[in-house]
Write an enzyme that holds these catalytic residues in place. Structure first.
Site, PDB file in Angstrom:
ATOM      1  N   HIS A   1     -13.276 -26.301  48.874  1.00  0.00           N
ATOM      2  CA  HIS A   1     -12.787 -25.292  49.819  1.00  0.00           C
ATOM      3  C   HIS A   1     -13.419 -23.953  49.443  1.00  0.00           C
ATOM      4  O   HIS A   1     -12.816 -23.136  48.752  1.00  0.00           O
ATOM      5  CB  HIS A   1     -11.262 -25.211  49.754  1.00  0.00           C
TER       6      HIS A   1
ATOM      7  N   GLU B   1     -13.523 -27.943  53.287  1.00  0.00           N
ATOM      8  CA  GLU B   1     -12.436 -27.238  53.944  1.00  0.00           C
ATOM      9  C   GLU B   1     -12.751 -25.752  54.058  1.00  0.00           C
ATOM     10  O   GLU B   1     -13.456 -25.199  53.211  1.00  0.00           O
ATOM     11  CB  GLU B   1     -11.139 -27.373  53.137  1.00  0.00           C
TER      12      GLU B   1
ATOM     13  N   HIS C   1      -1.677 -30.518  49.866  1.00  0.00           N
ATOM     14  CA  HIS C   1      -1.120 -29.263  49.349  1.00  0.00           C
ATOM     15  C   HIS C   1       0.149 -29.552  48.559  1.00  0.00           C
ATOM     16  O   HIS C   1       1.171 -29.926  49.110  1.00  0.00           O
ATOM     17  CB  HIS C   1      -0.825 -28.232  50.443  1.00  0.00           C
TER      18      HIS C   1
END
Length: 237
Positions: A43, A70, A190
């Site tokens: 990410h 991401e 997450h």
């Protein structure tokens, strides 16, 4: 079996804290794949405070499992994804100063923007996933804009798990059932951990992939990276 994609951002954070190239993000990713993980996630953020854009380019050359990139689809990010051609791009609405991802997309409000971005990536042959809260309207919106998958934002589940796991999982079950009805694939991520991942997996029908970074790396400090990857794979069977 639900696929495990390991987010290596924390490895890059550790490297960046001292400069140099220790630990080596590419080598760690290769080892994680060798330990059995089915994917690598990164990410990159605009300030490159952990994963750098060059890390993404380097990893794209060596990842042999699924590569998931991401990020918030600003012009620089879109260019990076089109250059590296990962297996999957996950669109996340994080702001520049966000410590970590803290909300899913409003796929209704941002439908026009997301449709353009999703179309761009799909034309390049890249699977698209939209980071969403477990809200039915947001999942329906993701389907309407042409996304291949959603990634359920699981922080609320992780926070509620130790208090009332049945209550914590309930909105995610409803979200997954609606996604299944719509024919859109389901990812999740997450704050998932060894403590809460098995219950989540057991209750979410057709869960295709989980992306786990922070908890997995923290657990590895005590148990070892190879052991922890194997433990996640076992819980995801």
């Amino acid at each position: 079996m639900t696929k495990l994609s390991v987010n290596v951002n924390k490895i890059a954070t550790l490297r960046n804290s001292r400069g140099g190239n220790v630990p080596n993000v590419v080598k760690v990713a290769e080892d994680i794949e060798r330990f059995g993980a089915e994917g690598i996630t990164v990410h990159p953020r605009p300030d490159e405070r952990h994963i750098r854009y060059q890390d993404t380019r380097d990893l794209a050359k060596i990842v042999t499992t699924e590569f998931n990139v991401e990020g918030n689809p600003n012009p620089k990010f879109i260019t990076l994804v089109l250059q590296t051609k990962p297996t999957q791009v996950t669109l996340v609405p994080d702001t520049i100063d966000a410590l970590t991802s803290n909300a899913g997309w409003d796929t209704v409000k941002h439908a026009d923007f997301l449709t353009d971005v999703v179309t761009t990536f799909k034309k390049a042959g890249i699977r698209t996933s939209i980071f969403v809260d477990p809200i039915i309207a947001m999942i329906e919106g993701a389907k309407a804009i042409g996304a291949d998958r959603i990634e359920l934002y699981t922080e609320s589940y992780a926070e509620g798990y130790t208090k009332d796991k049945e209550k914590a999982i309930a909105p995610f079950i409803l979200a997954a059932l609606r996604a299944n009805e719509l024919g859109i694939g389901i990812n999740a991520g997450h704050d998932l951990s060894l403590e809460n991942i098995a219950f989540f997996k057991a209750n979410i029908p057709e869960l295709l992939e989980v992306s786990i970074g922070h908890a997995l790396i923290c657990e590895s400090l005590y148990l070892g990276l190879e052991n922890v990857v194997a433990m996640y794979l076992n819980k995801l069977k």
